[in-house]
Design a protein around this motif. Structure first.
Motif, mmCIF file in Angstrom:
data_model
loop_
_atom_site.group_PDB
_atom_site.id
_atom_site.type_symbol
_atom_site.label_atom_id
_atom_site.label_comp_id
_atom_site.label_asym_id
_atom_site.label_seq_id
_atom_site.Cartn_x
_atom_site.Cartn_y
_atom_site.Cartn_z
ATOM 1 N N ASN A 7 -8.855 0.956 -5.275
ATOM 2 C CA ASN A 7 -8.379 0.270 -5.652
ATOM 3 C C ASN A 7 -7.535 0.562 -7.217
ATOM 4 O O ASN A 7 -8.111 0.927 -8.193
ATOM 5 N N TYR A 9 -4.769 9.310 -4.688
ATOM 6 C CA TYR A 9 -4.174 7.976 -4.167
ATOM 7 C C TYR A 9 -2.879 7.819 -2.937
ATOM 8 O O TYR A 9 -2.886 7.356 -2.089
ATOM 9 N N CYS A 10 -2.420 8.848 -3.136
ATOM 10 C CA CYS A 10 -1.072 8.916 -2.593
ATOM 11 C C CYS A 10 -1.583 9.207 -0.755
ATOM 12 O O CYS A 10 -1.654 8.225 0.286
ATOM 13 N N ALA A 23 1.335 -1.072 0.153
ATOM 14 C CA ALA A 23 0.228 0.271 0.175
ATOM 15 C C ALA A 23 0.742 1.065 -0.251
ATOM 16 O O ALA A 23 0.566 2.502 -0.861
ATOM 17 N N TRP A 45 1.420 1.872 -3.215
ATOM 18 C CA TRP A 45 1.242 2.518 -4.088
ATOM 19 C C TRP A 45 1.241 4.075 -3.963
ATOM 20 O O TRP A 45 0.833 5.063 -4.481
ATOM 21 N N ALA A 46 1.234 4.744 -2.886
ATOM 22 C CA ALA A 46 1.187 6.129 -2.802
ATOM 23 C C ALA A 46 2.000 6.715 -2.521
ATOM 24 O O ALA A 46 2.004 7.678 -3.263
ATOM 25 N N TRP A 80 -5.113 8.220 0.547
ATOM 26 C CA TRP A 80 -5.725 7.227 1.256
ATOM 27 C C TRP A 80 -4.863 5.356 1.220
ATOM 28 O O TRP A 80 -5.230 4.561 1.764
ATOM 29 N N LYS A 81 -3.984 5.689 0.137
ATOM 30 C CA LYS A 81 -3.133 3.978 0.255
ATOM 31 C C LYS A 81 -2.289 4.050 1.461
ATOM 32 O O LYS A 81 -1.807 3.931 2.306
ATOM 33 N N GLU A 138 -4.325 3.641 4.548
ATOM 34 C CA GLU A 138 -3.893 2.430 4.785
ATOM 35 C C GLU A 138 -3.470 1.985 4.518
ATOM 36 O O GLU A 138 -3.562 0.477 5.591
ATOM 37 N N GLU A 182 -9.299 -0.799 2.475
ATOM 38 C CA GLU A 182 -8.972 -0.379 1.602
ATOM 39 C C GLU A 182 -9.851 0.545 0.633
ATOM 40 O O GLU A 182 -10.781 -0.169 0.582
ATOM 41 N N SER A 235 -7.283 -6.252 2.952
ATOM 42 C CA SER A 235 -7.954 -5.481 2.542
ATOM 43 C C SER A 235 -9.238 -4.429 3.243
ATOM 44 O O SER A 235 -10.276 -3.768 2.496
#
Length: 436
Positions: A273, A238-239, A186, A189-190, A241-242, A245, A270, A267
């Motif tokens: 996605n 995205y940054c 995660a 992704w961030a 939230w990930k 998470e 999450e 998840s």
């Protein structure tokens, strides 16, 4: 010294990930206190004491009113109204307040379910209900409200999930190893989203788009910037939230149990996605993968509750959409996006019903091409309609859309009108049946 909200939030989110590593070593009481302290310090560094006291006041109000007046429907509605309709909140503070709306209204509904007969509840409501015997202490409630990994930008969770987690009951009785790997995924992704945002956002943003729209630049260039600016705008979400998470996973609350193949899943919280959003072939698929916890809240704590009150489905859908709009705020650009989204949804539904079957039966060899075009078209139209959401103001929204002559809007309307005609729909259905 005033802290830049975006940079400050990023630093706090990173510190939350570091602090989340130690959460599992604490007792339940210590965990509640840990969250309260970490969230309080982080919020006060970024924002002001006035808004923080408002959160405390609202939390206390819900904790008291849900205990003694749980049977009344107005409790959750009051929570929503007090937070969302308060006009003195600065824009950079709305994210934690929006999360608070979800948590407090969800808790109030759970308490109301706790005094209802079980045969009148859905399976989800039975699972999350809070009875008088289970009513939390002020410290337990504060730990839930101020749970630090999701305090600033979400995600939120039900109180029952939180209290089972800290007491290691139910789904959290045995949390396996492996959280570090899932959290690092995660976080990856961030970081990737953050890098792309840092590189592209200075030039490919909606402020630049408004200025470009006022020039004599070619229409194709304006449409291209609309496409790219919309994609770049998502990187910020995205940054955040990930990263949030990743912290939730490290605490253990992100554990979702084993999958059908007995693979451990992390998840539960999450919120997005990313591949699902970016590779969606329809706007509906985008919504399934985007801001998932908010979609779940709107479904369970707004739409289902309206159905419980015997509200007609059409009215319930409309009221749920209005709730989503009010929850976001009162900028006119938001409502332009939501209205445009209704047209997009109608058009996409008709295309999927009448056009897609042609490539499943008659033109099978072109199905891969159809899929690629669907992905690109979906991304473009989503980025186009969210332009007004991002600039927020009516005048700037019109500047952008007028610069491209509302062509995407007219195309959506034209396709919707054509595919709504019975002769055209019947002809397309005949072609499909003939090919089957």
């Amino acid at each position: 010294m005033e802290v830049d909200p975006i940079l400050g939030t990023g630093i706090v989110l990173v510190l939350n990930i570091v602090l989340a590593r130690y959460f599992k070593f604490l007792t339940p009481t210590q965990q509640h206190l840990y969250s309260v302290v970490v969230s309080t310090v982080g919020f006060l560094v970024l924002f002001d004491l006035h808004t923080f006291t408002k959160i405390v006041y609202l939390g206390l109000f819900v904790w008291l009113s849900s205990r003694y007046f749980a049977q009344f429907h107005w409790g959750p509605v009051f929570v929503f109204a007090q937070i969302v309709l308060d006009g003195d909140t600065k824009m950079d503070q709305t994210a934690p307040l929006m999360v608070m709306v979800q948590k407090l209204s969800s808790f109030a509904w759970s308490c109301r379910d706790g005094v209802m007969q079980e045969n009148k509840l859905t399976p989800r409501q039975k699972k999350d209900r809070v009875t008088e015997r289970e009513y939390p202490s002020i410290l337990e409630f504060a730990g839930y409200v101020f749970f630090f990994p999701g305090f600033l930008v979400g995600p939120s969770c039900s109180f029952s999930d939180y209290i089972q987690f800290v007491n290691r009951r139910g789904d959290f009785k045995s949390i396996p190893e492996g959280r570090e790997g899932a959290a690092m995924k995660a976080l990856g992704w961030a970081l990737g989203s953050g890098v792309l945002m840092a590189v592209l956002a200075p030039t490919m943003n909606h402020d630049h788009l408004v200025l470009l729209s006022l020039t004599a630049a070619p229409i194709y260039k304006k449409l291209f910037v609309i496409f790219v600016a919309g994609s770049v705008a998502r990187f910020r979400f995205y940054c955040a939230w990930k990263a949030s998470e990743a912290a939730c996973i490290l605490t253990g609350l992100g554990y979702a149990g084993p999958s059908a193949t007995l693979e451990e899943r992390w998840s539960r919280l999450e919120n997005v996605n990313i591949p699902g959003v970016e590779l969606s072939q329809t706007p509906r698929d985008v919504m399934i993968h985007w801001n998932k916890n908010t979609a779940n809240w709107l479904r369970e704590d707004v739409y289902v509750r309206l159905m419980d009150l015997k509200v007609p489905r059409t009215v319930g859908t409309l009221l749920t959409s209005l709730t989503s709009a009010f929850w976001h705020g009162f900028y006119s650009g938001y409502y332009i996006t939501f209205l445009s989204g209704a047209l997009v949804t109608s058009c996409a539904r008709l295309i999927r019903r009448h056009i897609r079957p042609l490539f499943l039966a008659r033109f099978v060899q072109f199905k891969p091409l159809y899929d690629v075009i669907s992905i690109i078209t979906t991304q473009f139209i989503i980025n186009y309609i969210i332009a007004s959401f991002m600039v927020q103001k009516y005048d700037e929204s019109m500047i952008i859309y007028k610069a491209v002559y509302f062509i995407p809007h007219f195309m959506l309307l034209l396709i919707t009108l054509l595919l709504s005609q019975r002769p055209i729909a019947s002809l397309l259905q005949k072609i499909v049946k003939k090919a089957e």
